[in-house]
Design an enzyme around this catalytic site. Structure first.
Site, mmCIF file in Angstrom:
data_model
loop_
_atom_site.group_PDB
_atom_site.id
_atom_site.type_symbol
_atom_site.label_atom_id
_atom_site.label_comp_id
_atom_site.label_asym_id
_atom_site.label_seq_id
_atom_site.Cartn_x
_atom_site.Cartn_y
_atom_site.Cartn_z
ATOM 1 N N ASP A 186 0.865 -1.186 0.000
ATOM 2 C CA ASP A 186 0.000 0.000 0.000
ATOM 3 C C ASP A 186 0.896 1.229 0.000
ATOM 4 O OD1 ASP A 186 -2.727 1.268 0.384
ATOM 5 O OD2 ASP A 186 -1.639 2.101 2.095
ATOM 6 N N GLU B 126 -1.363 -1.784 -6.241
ATOM 7 C CA GLU B 126 -2.550 -1.215 -6.880
ATOM 8 C C GLU B 126 -2.163 -0.479 -8.146
ATOM 9 O OE1 GLU B 126 -6.138 0.220 -4.110
ATOM 10 O OE2 GLU B 126 -4.176 0.896 -3.450
ATOM 11 N N CYS C 233 -12.043 -10.513 8.244
ATOM 12 C CA CYS C 233 -13.305 -11.231 8.064
ATOM 13 C C CYS C 233 -14.006 -10.904 6.744
ATOM 14 C CB CYS C 233 -14.252 -10.966 9.227
ATOM 15 S SG CYS C 233 -15.012 -9.325 9.182
ATOM 16 N N ASP D 239 -3.478 1.445 6.712
ATOM 17 C CA ASP D 239 -2.679 1.087 5.534
ATOM 18 C C ASP D 239 -2.274 -0.395 5.564
ATOM 19 O OD1 ASP D 239 -2.879 3.770 4.901
ATOM 20 O OD2 ASP D 239 -0.990 4.267 5.896
HETATM 21 ZN ZN LIG Z 1 -13.654 -7.960 10.371
#
Ligand SMILES: [Zn+2]
Length: 409
Positions: free
Chosen positions: A188, A272, A328, A354
């Site tokens: 990043d 990116e 998650c 970041d």
């Molecule tokens: Zn999470």
């Protein structure tokens, strides 16, 4: 393969005089023949031979030297290179790729080229008319690669002298390592922390860059209070030019070191895709980025990945790398640009913004090349090789949910 590196020259006073003579003579020859070629065309446009070519001008140069003997003081090949560059300018014009060649002005784009007889020994560069060699400083890593010098171009910028060395790289590029999630890294890019890696290492933007940027801003303010065109004004402009130069050089050096360390350490590098225009439209960010240094860094990474046989994977810049929870997968829609910490309301994880983005970038890259299925996250955390290069810090994940979440990457 041909590449180039730029070094800074430290000529003594005598050498400075001779360098200036080269700039002046090459500019004189360029402008003289630009005029001659135009004149010739006007008087011959209806005849069979309507324009002068490179060879014509080269022959005429011999006569010109008789007329202006001071032209003998400089490297004859540099004068010929001046004719070559004029010829190219005309060719581009004829092919409608460029405007009509313009006269070269003193102090603007001063340069001359040396096509042959260049030698580097230690910290000195030797070329015709400069028998004692000129002391220089440049990237040792790049200089080591030089097998054969193609040509050099001497330039002057903000009162300093530079030499671009165009050279052949001896070895063929190594074969690429197979794409693998093992030893892969997501990067990043940012303003405060220049790079944050998905293994938790962050390299800060060096202090000296901030310092020089601040100094430039102050000088700019001072300039606005000076009378335009006055000698003080001009001196001040030169001062600002020098600071910009310093900024560019130090940034180059910093980015060279960081990109080399990353390319050497990791086998698959995920980054990116950057849209420079998009970044610069955002005024607040554009200020610190200056001359699109992210783009510059990515170019360096690309070249170094090739050099060390590593893979570079780009992911779309519209992928929600910042908003997604890297633990998650929850999408946090209300994450603001000012939120430096990512806290997931679903799984309860808290980590640096970041760092979270870098972990997502890595995962998205591995998904893109088919190494990881979108649903699962069986990714090991790589160990970093950026120790000892620049101040770095190790990011951490504060768990408030289950304790084994970190290993999921
Ligand atoms: Zn999470």
């Amino acid at each position: 393969m041909i590449t180039s590196t730029k070094v800074k020259l430290y000529p003594n006073e005598m050498q400075k005089v001779l360098l200036e003579k080269h700039f002046g003579s090459c500019r004189f020859v360029y402008n003289y023949f630009l005029n001659k070629r135009d004149e010739y065309y006007i008087t011959h446009k209806d005849s069979k031979k309507s324009s002068l070519n490179y060879l014509d001008t080269q022959n005429m140069l011999t006569e010109l030297k008789e007329q202006y003997p001071w032209l003998y003081e400089v490297n004859a090949q540099s004068l010929q290179m001046s004719l070559r560059s004029l010829d190219n300018a005309f060719k581009n014009f004829f092919h409608k790729n460029a405007d009509h060649p313009k006269f070269r002005k003193k102090g603007k784009n001063d340069y001359f080229a040396i096509p042959q007889h260049v030698r580097i020994k230690g910290n000195r560069i030797y070329f015709p008319k400069f028998k004692e060699g000129i002391y220089f400083k440049g990237s040792k890593e790049r200089l080591k690669e030089i097998k054969e010098i193609n040509q050099i171009i001497i330039t002057k910028d903000a009162g300093y002298y530079y030499c671009s060395i165009i050279y052949e790289i001896s070895d063929e590029l190594p074969e690429k390592k197979p794409l693998s999630s093992e030893n892969s890294i997501g990067i990043d890019l940012g303003i405060e922390k220049f790079v944050t890696l998905s293994d938790g290492i962050a390299v800060e933007n060096p202090r000296f860059i901030y310092k020089v940027e601040k100094r430039i801003k102050k000088l700019q303010e001072e300039l606005s209070r000076k009378e335009k065109g006055s000698s003080n004004y001009r001196k001040h402009v030169l001062k600002i030019g020098k600071k910009y130069m310093k900024l560019r050089n130090e940034r180059e050096d910093f980015q060279d070191k960081v990109s080399t360390a990353i390319a050497k350490q990791y086998d698959t590098i995920i980054i990116e895709n950057l849209n420079v225009e998009g970044i610069q439209k955002n005024h607040h960010i554009a200020k610190s980025i200056g001359d699109a240094s992210f783009y510059n860094f990515k170019q360096k990474l690309l070249w170094k990945a090739d050099k060390y046989g590593k893979n570079l994977v780009e992911i779309g810049r519209f992928d929600p790398s910042s908003k997604l929870c890297s633990r998650c997968g929850n999408l946090k829609k209300d994450l603001k640009l000012s939120d430096r910490i990512y806290h997931c309301d679903v799984c309860g994880v808290t980590m640096d913004r970041d760092y979270n983005a870098a972990r997502n970038i890595r995962k998205m890259g591995l998904i893109k090349v088919g190494l990881v299925q979108p649903e699962s996250t069986p990714v090991e955390i790589a160990t970093s090789g950026l120790h000892g290069i620049y101040p770095y810090r190790q990011m951490s994940v504060v768990e408030s949910g289950s304790s084994d979440a970190l290993a999921e990457g």
